[in-house]
Design a protein around this motif. Structure first.
Motif, PDB file in Angstrom:
ATOM      1  N   GLU A  86      -4.288   7.292  -0.294  1.00  0.00           N
ATOM      2  CA  GLU A  86      -3.731   5.869  -0.647  1.00  0.00           C
ATOM      3  C   GLU A  86      -4.190   5.920  -2.310  1.00  0.00           C
ATOM      4  O   GLU A  86      -4.992   5.862  -2.585  1.00  0.00           O
ATOM      5  CB  GLU A  86      -4.644   4.839  -0.019  1.00  0.00           C
ATOM      6  CG  GLU A  86      -3.923   3.337  -0.346  1.00  0.00           C
ATOM      7  CD  GLU A  86      -4.258   2.372   0.639  1.00  0.00           C
ATOM      8  OE1 GLU A  86      -3.731   2.167   1.710  1.00  0.00           O
ATOM      9  OE2 GLU A  86      -5.231   1.698   0.040  1.00  0.00           O
ATOM     10  N   ARG A 138       0.812  -1.220   0.007  1.00  0.00           N
ATOM     11  CA  ARG A 138      -0.063  -0.080  -0.160  1.00  0.00           C
ATOM     12  C   ARG A 138       0.994   1.151  -0.252  1.00  0.00           C
ATOM     13  O   ARG A 138       1.753   1.123   0.703  1.00  0.00           O
ATOM     14  CB  ARG A 138      -1.034   0.180   1.140  1.00  0.00           C
ATOM     15  CG  ARG A 138      -2.103  -0.942   1.325  1.00  0.00           C
ATOM     16  CD  ARG A 138      -2.886  -1.067   2.427  1.00  0.00           C
ATOM     17  NE  ARG A 138      -3.881  -1.971   2.449  1.00  0.00           N
ATOM     18  CZ  ARG A 138      -5.101  -2.332   1.696  1.00  0.00           C
ATOM     19  NH1 ARG A 138      -5.537  -1.046   1.090  1.00  0.00           N
ATOM     20  NH2 ARG A 138      -5.867  -3.114   1.834  1.00  0.00           N
ATOM     21  N   ILE A 139       0.660   2.119  -0.796  1.00  0.00           N
ATOM     22  CA  ILE A 139       1.183   3.468  -1.098  1.00  0.00           C
ATOM     23  C   ILE A 139       0.403   4.478  -0.654  1.00  0.00           C
ATOM     24  O   ILE A 139      -0.746   4.599  -1.320  1.00  0.00           O
ATOM     25  CB  ILE A 139       1.918   3.655  -2.333  1.00  0.00           C
ATOM     26  CG1 ILE A 139       2.827   2.211  -2.601  1.00  0.00           C
ATOM     27  CG2 ILE A 139       2.983   4.691  -2.551  1.00  0.00           C
ATOM     28  CD1 ILE A 139       3.291   2.451  -4.033  1.00  0.00           C
ATOM     29  N   ALA A 140       0.757   5.461   0.024  1.00  0.00           N
ATOM     30  CA  ALA A 140      -0.136   6.605   0.381  1.00  0.00           C
ATOM     31  C   ALA A 140       0.809   7.945   0.417  1.00  0.00           C
ATOM     32  O   ALA A 140       2.051   7.979   0.662  1.00  0.00           O
ATOM     33  CB  ALA A 140      -0.755   6.407   1.708  1.00  0.00           C
ATOM     34  N   TYR A 141       0.227   9.163   0.010  1.00  0.00           N
ATOM     35  CA  TYR A 141       0.858  10.298   0.086  1.00  0.00           C
ATOM     36  C   TYR A 141       0.122  11.354   0.988  1.00  0.00           C
ATOM     37  O   TYR A 141      -1.187  11.099   0.938  1.00  0.00           O
ATOM     38  CB  TYR A 141       0.964  10.939  -1.313  1.00  0.00           C
ATOM     39  CG  TYR A 141       2.013  10.199  -2.322  1.00  0.00           C
ATOM     40  CD1 TYR A 141       3.413  10.562  -2.297  1.00  0.00           C
ATOM     41  CD2 TYR A 141       1.433   8.977  -2.897  1.00  0.00           C
ATOM     42  CE1 TYR A 141       4.119   9.558  -3.072  1.00  0.00           C
ATOM     43  CE2 TYR A 141       2.459   8.099  -3.782  1.00  0.00           C
ATOM     44  CZ  TYR A 141       3.744   8.468  -3.903  1.00  0.00           C
ATOM     45  OH  TYR A 141       4.457   7.937  -4.699  1.00  0.00           O
ATOM     46  N   HIS A 157      -3.458   0.030  -3.544  1.00  0.00           N
ATOM     47  CA  HIS A 157      -4.225  -0.560  -2.523  1.00  0.00           C
ATOM     48  C   HIS A 157      -3.777  -2.203  -2.400  1.00  0.00           C
ATOM     49  O   HIS A 157      -4.491  -2.914  -2.699  1.00  0.00           O
ATOM     50  CB  HIS A 157      -5.481  -0.486  -2.981  1.00  0.00           C
ATOM     51  CG  HIS A 157      -5.959   0.890  -3.234  1.00  0.00           C
ATOM     52  ND1 HIS A 157      -5.867   1.776  -2.490  1.00  0.00           N
ATOM     53  CD2 HIS A 157      -6.402   1.189  -4.521  1.00  0.00           C
ATOM     54  CE1 HIS A 157      -6.207   2.935  -3.097  1.00  0.00           C
ATOM     55  NE2 HIS A 157      -6.645   2.644  -4.258  1.00  0.00           N
ATOM     56  N   GLU A 168       3.268   0.751   3.351  1.00  0.00           N
ATOM     57  CA  GLU A 168       2.871  -0.491   4.087  1.00  0.00           C
ATOM     58  C   GLU A 168       2.918  -1.931   3.153  1.00  0.00           C
ATOM     59  O   GLU A 168       2.508  -1.945   1.963  1.00  0.00           O
ATOM     60  CB  GLU A 168       1.504  -0.366   4.637  1.00  0.00           C
ATOM     61  CG  GLU A 168       1.334   0.838   5.541  1.00  0.00           C
ATOM     62  CD  GLU A 168       0.026   0.987   6.053  1.00  0.00           C
ATOM     63  OE1 GLU A 168      -0.647   0.141   5.635  1.00  0.00           O
ATOM     64  OE2 GLU A 168      -0.255   1.962   6.740  1.00  0.00           O
ATOM     65  N   SER A 210      -4.296  11.296   4.377  1.00  0.00           N
ATOM     66  CA  SER A 210      -3.112  10.838   3.434  1.00  0.00           C
ATOM     67  C   SER A 210      -4.032  10.312   2.422  1.00  0.00           C
ATOM     68  O   SER A 210      -5.358   9.901   2.614  1.00  0.00           O
ATOM     69  CB  SER A 210      -2.553   9.873   3.999  1.00  0.00           C
ATOM     70  OG  SER A 210      -3.032   8.789   4.560  1.00  0.00           O
ATOM     71  N   ARG A 250       4.124   6.889   2.048  1.00  0.00           N
ATOM     72  CA  ARG A 250       4.215   6.168   3.146  1.00  0.00           C
ATOM     73  C   ARG A 250       3.804   4.570   2.755  1.00  0.00           C
ATOM     74  O   ARG A 250       2.817   4.282   1.957  1.00  0.00           O
ATOM     75  CB  ARG A 250       3.146   6.427   4.370  1.00  0.00           C
ATOM     76  CG  ARG A 250       3.007   5.574   5.513  1.00  0.00           C
ATOM     77  CD  ARG A 250       1.881   5.965   6.484  1.00  0.00           C
ATOM     78  NE  ARG A 250       0.720   5.283   5.952  1.00  0.00           N
ATOM     79  CZ  ARG A 250      -0.517   5.957   5.503  1.00  0.00           C
ATOM     80  NH1 ARG A 250      -0.577   7.316   5.734  1.00  0.00           N
ATOM     81  NH2 ARG A 250      -1.604   5.202   5.225  1.00  0.00           N
TER      82      ARG A 250
END
Length: 282
Positions: free
Chosen positions: A24, A12-15, A27, A66, A22, A64
């Motif tokens: 995402e 998972r990538i979030a800004y 997903h 995960e 934030s 970020r």
């Protein structure tokens, strides 16, 4: 089959978004790439292809992450920055989609090509020799003379060769090619892809190709991962994907590819057509 060289699991990538929120953009995707294989990550603009590739090298400092990204079993998510720096260039090379933006305009192309070797303790004379030989190998004529030229003195196709040289001079195990033929004409596109094909074959190098051009995928990749809106919707070997795509979105992408032998009166598919097909299959 042996353990994958690159294993992405539940990523998972979030800004940062407005306020404390934030956003995402990827997903929980899973992607695997084995040694010596070529995997194409395809999808429309904004589907999450490039941010996924950049996450491998953690190039976006405000992202970020995960989940898990393992390179030959080594976990990269949460690894110290010194470990990530050791991976960049030495184990994983990156070809950017815009070579002019990727190159430093005030440094010679030779200086930029030598940097991955100089950082690792190779002498300047040896680094120059290797860089010159690689440029010649990549089709840059009079490489020893052009070595001290600046990026603006090269054409778009030649700049892309320079970027490829920077990415592969340290002989990485994995090459990430992010839209390597963007803004190049068809003839130069073919030349660049042929170079990547030869380098991958000679060095037993795995390749993660990021593209929206399915014509390129058909002739280059072994496997294809289709992304849409930050999710993986299909993963198959290239022959299976082109012969019998399962997901409506994949069929839409294939249907949107212009063909020389197609009836010009037949309209190409759009994203709206794909969404309608998805709803009808539910």
């Amino acid at each position: 089959m042996s353990a994958p060289l690159l294993a992405i699991e539940g990523l998972r990538i979030a800004y940062p978004g407005p306020g404390a929120e934030s956003v995402e953009v990827v997903h929980g995707i899973d992607v695997t790439l084995h040694r010596g294989r070529r995997l194409a990550l395809v999808g429309e603009s904004g589907s999450g292809k490039s941010v996924t590739a950049r996450a491998v090298l953690q190039l976006d400092l405000d992202a970020r992450l995960e989940g898990s990204i393992r390179l030959d079993g080594e976990e990269l998510v949460g690894a110290p920055s010194r470990r990530i720096r050791a991976v960049r260039g030495r184990r994983v090379g990156l070809v950017f989609q815009d070579p002019l933006a990727a190159l430093n305009p005030v440094m010679t192309i030779g200086w930029q090509i030598m940097q991955p070797l100089l950082i690792r303790g190779v002498g300047k004379r040896e680094a120059r020799r290797r860089g010159t030989e690689l440029l010649e190998r990549l089709g840059v004529h009079n490489a020893s003379e052009r070595f001290d030229d600046y990026p603006h003195q090269f054409s778009g196709g030649m700049r892309q060769r320079v970027v490829i040289a920077i990415a592969v001079i340290a002989e990485p195990e994995l090459l990430i090619a992010d839209e390597p033929t963007t803004a190049l004409d068809v003839r130069v596109q073919a030349q660049v892809l042929e170079l990547l094909d030869e380098l991958a074959e000679e060095r037993s190098m795995s390749v993660l190709l990021i593209t929206h051009d399915l014509g390129i995928v058909a002739g280059f990749a072994d496997e294809v991962v289709v992304m849409r809106q930050g999710e993986v919707v299909e993963h198959a070997d290239v022959d299976t994907l082109f012969a019998s795509p399962r997901h409506p979105y994949t069929r839409g992408l294939l249907g949107a590819v212009p063909r020389i032998d197609a009836d010009p009166s037949v309209r190409l598919l759009s994203v709206a057509d794909v969404e309608l097909a998805e709803r009808s299959e539910r």
